[in-house]
Write a protein that holds these residues in place. Structure first.
Motif, short mmCIF file in Angstrom:
data_model
loop_
_atom_site.label_atom_id
_atom_site.label_comp_id
_atom_site.label_asym_id
_atom_site.label_seq_id
_atom_site.Cartn_x
_atom_site.Cartn_y
_atom_site.Cartn_z
N ARG A 91 33.33 17.20 49.69
CA ARG A 91 34.02 16.90 50.94
C ARG A 91 35.47 16.53 50.62
NH1 ARG A 91 34.07 11.23 51.98
NH2 ARG A 91 32.94 10.03 50.41
N ASP A 92 36.29 16.53 51.66
CA ASP A 92 37.68 16.11 51.50
C ASP A 92 37.68 14.59 51.35
OD1 ASP A 92 40.34 15.47 51.65
OD2 ASP A 92 40.75 16.62 53.46
N SER A 93 37.93 14.12 50.14
CA SER A 93 37.85 12.69 49.87
C SER A 93 39.01 12.24 49.01
CB SER A 93 36.53 12.37 49.15
OG SER A 93 36.53 12.97 47.86
N GLY A 94 39.13 10.93 48.88
CA GLY A 94 40.15 10.38 48.00
C GLY A 94 39.92 10.79 46.56
N SER A 95 38.67 11.03 46.21
CA SER A 95 38.34 11.40 44.83
C SER A 95 38.89 12.78 44.47
CB SER A 95 36.84 11.37 44.61
OG SER A 95 36.34 10.05 44.71
N ILE A 96 38.64 13.77 45.32
CA ILE A 96 39.14 15.11 44.99
C ILE A 96 40.66 15.14 45.06
CG2 ILE A 96 38.90 16.03 47.36
CD1 ILE A 96 38.12 18.71 46.05
N ARG A 97 41.25 14.43 46.01
CA ARG A 97 42.70 14.41 46.11
C ARG A 97 43.32 13.76 44.87
NH1 ARG A 97 45.10 15.26 51.18
NH2 ARG A 97 43.60 15.88 52.78
N ALA A 98 42.73 12.66 44.40
CA ALA A 98 43.25 11.99 43.20
C ALA A 98 43.09 12.87 41.97
CB ALA A 98 42.53 10.66 43.00
N ALA A 99 41.93 13.54 41.86
CA ALA A 99 41.66 14.39 40.70
C ALA A 99 42.67 15.53 40.61
CB ALA A 99 40.25 14.94 40.77
N LEU A 100 43.01 16.12 41.76
CA LEU A 100 43.92 17.25 41.75
C LEU A 100 45.33 16.85 41.31
CD1 LEU A 100 42.90 19.14 45.03
CD2 LEU A 100 42.26 19.65 42.66
N THR A 101 45.70 15.61 41.49
CA THR A 101 47.05 15.19 41.11
C THR A 101 47.21 15.02 39.60
OG1 THR A 101 46.58 12.82 41.38
CG2 THR A 101 47.41 14.01 43.31
N VAL A 102 46.09 14.93 38.86
CA VAL A 102 46.18 14.71 37.41
C VAL A 102 45.56 15.84 36.60
CG1 VAL A 102 46.34 12.19 37.54
CG2 VAL A 102 44.08 13.28 37.48
N SER A 103 45.08 16.87 37.25
CA SER A 103 44.38 17.96 36.55
C SER A 103 45.33 19.08 36.17
CB SER A 103 43.26 18.52 37.43
OG SER A 103 42.26 17.55 37.65
N ASP A 104 44.94 19.78 35.12
CA ASP A 104 45.64 21.01 34.73
C ASP A 104 45.06 22.20 35.48
OD1 ASP A 104 47.31 19.84 32.57
OD2 ASP A 104 45.36 19.47 31.65
N VAL A 105 43.74 22.17 35.66
CA VAL A 105 43.03 23.28 36.30
C VAL A 105 41.99 22.71 37.25
CG1 VAL A 105 41.53 25.29 35.94
CG2 VAL A 105 43.33 24.78 34.29
N VAL A 106 41.84 23.34 38.41
CA VAL A 106 40.70 23.05 39.27
C VAL A 106 39.88 24.33 39.39
CG1 VAL A 106 42.08 23.46 41.38
CG2 VAL A 106 39.87 22.28 41.53
N LEU A 107 38.62 24.22 39.04
CA LEU A 107 37.68 25.33 39.17
C LEU A 107 36.93 25.13 40.48
CD1 LEU A 107 36.38 27.83 37.73
CD2 LEU A 107 34.64 26.24 36.87
N VAL A 108 37.00 26.12 41.36
CA VAL A 108 36.41 26.00 42.69
C VAL A 108 35.22 26.94 42.82
CG1 VAL A 108 36.88 25.99 45.17
CG2 VAL A 108 38.75 25.57 43.55
N PRO A 109 34.00 26.44 42.64
CA PRO A 109 32.83 27.30 42.78
C PRO A 109 32.58 27.62 44.25
CG PRO A 109 32.32 25.26 41.60
CD PRO A 109 33.62 25.07 42.27
N ALA A 110 32.13 28.84 44.52
CA ALA A 110 31.79 29.23 45.89
C ALA A 110 30.61 30.20 45.84
CB ALA A 110 32.97 29.89 46.57
N ALA A 111 29.65 29.99 46.72
CA ALA A 111 28.55 30.93 46.85
C ALA A 111 29.00 32.10 47.71
CB ALA A 111 27.33 30.24 47.47
#
Length: 224
Positions: A91-111
C-alpha cells in the motif's frame, strides 16, 4: 546496492522475491541486511523459520523497520553491509516512500492481471516523487507469477511498457509451486529440492537466476 522490492498492490509476491534475492546474495558471499518494512512481518517470520532450520544462522541479518525509520537507519547502516534488501508492504505508506528515497533500485513485481497492474501505475507515481530527492533511483517492473500459456503475459508487458520512468524486465518469473514449497521450509528456491517436483524447481531456478543476473550482474557467477 540498496534494493527495495515494493508495489502499492498487495499479493504480488514481493516478500517471496525479497527473501530469495537476499539468500542468493548471501550465497554469493555478500554481507546482506534484509529490512522487513511490511507491518505484516512476513519477511521476518520467514527468517525466524529459516533460523530454526539453520540452527540460528540464516546467512544474513534481518530487522523490522517502518516509516521514516527506514530512511534514517539505512543511511546509518549502509556502510556496514555489502547489500541491503528492503521488503515493503502492499500500500502507499510511509515505509515505501522512505525506502524509495534511499534505494538505488526498486523492483516492482506485478501479476499479469489488470487489477494487479494498476498498483504498478501508482507505484510509478511514488517513484517519480522520490526522484525529486533521489534522482538516481532506478525502477524495474517484473511480471511475477507469469502464466505458462495464453496472451496475458504479452498484454501485461505492453501495459507496463507504457509507464513513464519504469523499465520492464525482459525476465518473467513464472508461477511455480516450488516457491511456496521452499518458503514453507525456510528455504530459497535455489536450496529447495523435491524429487517429485524436479521440473518445476528447475524452471523456477532458471527464471530466478535470470532475474538475479539482471539485478546483480557481477555476482551471478558467485552463487554456489
Amino acid at each position: 546496492m540498496i534494493l527495495t522490492v515494493g508495489n502499492t498492490k498487495g499479493g504480488v509476491g514481493k516478500t517471496t522475491l525479497a527473501v530469495n534475492l537476499t539468500i542468493a546474495l548471501a550465497k554469493a558471499g555478500e554481507d546482506v541486511l534484509l529490512i522487513d518494512g511490511d507491518e505484516q512481518g512476513h519477511a521476518l517470520a520467514f527468517t525466524e523459520l529459516r533460523s530454526g532450520r539453520m540452527e540460528g544462522a540464516p546467512g544474513y541479518t534481518a530487522v523490522a523497520l517502518h516509516g521514516a525509520a527506514i530512511r534514517t537507519q539505512v543511511r546509518q547502516l549502509k556502510s556496514r553491509y555489502d547489500q541491503i534488501v528492503i521488503d515493503v508492504g502492499g500500500r502507499d505508506s510511509g515505509s515505501i516512500r522512505a525506502a524509495l528515497t534511499v534505494s538505488d533500485v526498486v523492483l516492482v513485481p506485478a501479476a499479469p492481471r489488470s487489477f494487479d497492474l494498476w498498483g504498478v501505475d501508482s507505484t510509478a507515481e511514488l517513484v517519480r516523487e522520490a526522484r525529486e530527492v533521489n534522482d538516481h533511483l532506478r525502477a524495474i517492473a517484473v511480471l511475477n507469477g507469469a502464466d505458462a500459456r495464453g496472451s496475458d503475459n504479452g498484454e501485461a508487458t505492453a501495459s507496463l511498457e507504457g509507464l513513464e520512468g519504469v523499465e520492464v524486465s525482459p525476465v518473467l518469473i513464472g508461477r511455480r509451486k516450488a516457491y511456496p514449497n521452499a518458503l514453507a521450509q525456510g528455504l530459497s528456491v535455489l536450496e529447495y529440492n523435491d524429487r517429485a517436483d524436479r521440473e518445476s524447481i528447475q524452471k523456477a531456478r532458471e527464471d530466478f537466476l535470470q532475474l538475479f543476473k539482471l539485478l546483480y550482474l557481477k555476482l551471478e557467477r558467485k552463487i554456489a
